[in-house]
Design a protein around this motif. Structure first.
Motif, PDB file in Angstrom:
ATOM      1  N   HIS A  34     -60.085 -62.733  57.058  1.00 35.70           N
ATOM      2  CA  HIS A  34     -60.710 -61.129  57.109  1.00 35.70           C
ATOM      3  C   HIS A  34     -59.180 -60.603  58.084  1.00 35.70           C
ATOM      4  N   VAL A  35     -58.560 -59.505  57.814  1.00 37.17           N
ATOM      5  CA  VAL A  35     -57.907 -59.257  58.460  1.00 37.17           C
ATOM      6  C   VAL A  35     -57.725 -57.342  59.396  1.00 37.17           C
ATOM      7  N   VAL A  36     -57.739 -57.013  60.439  1.00 37.40           N
ATOM      8  CA  VAL A  36     -58.307 -55.724  60.472  1.00 37.40           C
ATOM      9  C   VAL A  36     -56.856 -54.789  60.917  1.00 37.40           C
ATOM     10  N   ASP A  37     -56.101 -54.022  60.366  1.00 40.78           N
ATOM     11  CA  ASP A  37     -55.459 -53.603  61.318  1.00 40.78           C
ATOM     12  C   ASP A  37     -55.635 -52.092  61.523  1.00 40.78           C
ATOM     13  N   ALA A  38     -54.883 -52.417  62.938  1.00 35.22           N
ATOM     14  CA  ALA A  38     -55.087 -51.453  64.043  1.00 35.22           C
ATOM     15  C   ALA A  38     -54.237 -49.428  63.171  1.00 35.22           C
ATOM     16  N   THR A 110     -65.514 -63.158  59.158  1.00 37.51           N
ATOM     17  CA  THR A 110     -66.758 -65.060  58.609  1.00 37.51           C
ATOM     18  C   THR A 110     -65.392 -65.148  58.135  1.00 37.51           C
ATOM     19  N   SER A 111     -64.291 -65.433  57.872  1.00 34.67           N
ATOM     20  CA  SER A 111     -63.219 -66.648  57.422  1.00 34.67           C
ATOM     21  C   SER A 111     -63.169 -67.023  58.603  1.00 34.67           C
ATOM     22  N   PRO A 112     -62.391 -68.632  58.659  1.00 33.19           N
ATOM     23  CA  PRO A 112     -62.199 -69.365  59.847  1.00 33.19           C
ATOM     24  C   PRO A 112     -61.431 -68.810  61.296  1.00 33.19           C
TER      25      PRO A 112
END
Length: 207
Positions: A34-38, A110-112
């Motif tokens: 899961h990637v959140v980009d600012a 939900t990723s590690p």
């Protein structure tokens, strides 16, 4: 017996302009991370229909909107770079909203482990929420060349952005892990793959 899923730990990912931070984040995402980009979060909060966009238009005038009602980023940039007070007003409005959008997205992971990618991780103190920090590092000459080629920007424009960002030394001082991205994309992918395997072995981001 049911067991509660363990919340993922947070990896802060950062790098200066032209470092390849986005390409690294995209590679991690191929593993289901899961990637959140600012920068993406900054776009979410000013989409049409969001309260922040109406506040921007009320403060700066309709000139910061496109005819379709979207934010005209170039017009807004011209306004805030010419006036530090206006930039501070904008940051005071948007930063809390962006922070909450990022928190909501990370909380849904939900990723590690989950990645918070931000070019300003060091400058804004955002690294406090991350258990580890990965810096994508690149020599300045390569940053200049890549950013000019990618954005069609002048050397002066890219140097102005570099001057506003943390220095390489400041970023490296807070890094737990570093990828020196001075080769090709295959090399970057190889290094990301290696770190991903390592990160899966960590408990809470700590070895």
């Amino acid at each position: 017996m049911s067991h509660t899923p363990v919340a993922p730990w947070i990896l802060g990912l950062t790098g200066g302009i032209g470092s390849g931070k986005t390409a690294a984040a995209e590679r991690f995402a191929t593993f289901g991370i899961h990637v959140v980009d600012a920068d993406q979060a900054a776009r979410w909060v000013v989409e049409p229909g969001q309260p922040a966009l109406a506040q921007l238009a009320a403060h700066f005038g309709a000139g910061v909107l496109t005819p379709e009602g979207h934010l005209d980023r170039a017009a807004l940039r011209a306004r805030i770079f010419a006036d530090a007070g206006e930039r501070r007003w904008l940051e005071a409005l948007l930063h809390p909203l962006i922070g909450r959008a990022i928190e909501r997205s990370l909380a849904s992971a939900t990723s590690p482990y989950a990645i918070y990618a931000s070019p300003l991780l060091v400058e804004t103190g955002q690294r406090r929420g991350a258990q580890r920090v990965l810096v994508i590092d690149v020599p300045e000459a390569l940053q200049l060349a890549r950013a000019q080629q990618r954005d069609g920007a002048s050397e002066a424009q890219v140097r102005a952005i570099l001057a506003a960002q943390a220095s390489r030394a400041q970023r490296l001082a807070v890094a737990d892990d570093v990828i020196v991205n001075d080769r090709d994309l295959a090399w970057l992918h190889h290094e990301v793959d290696r770190l991903h395997a390592f990160y899966l072995s960590l408990a809470g981001g700590h070895s």
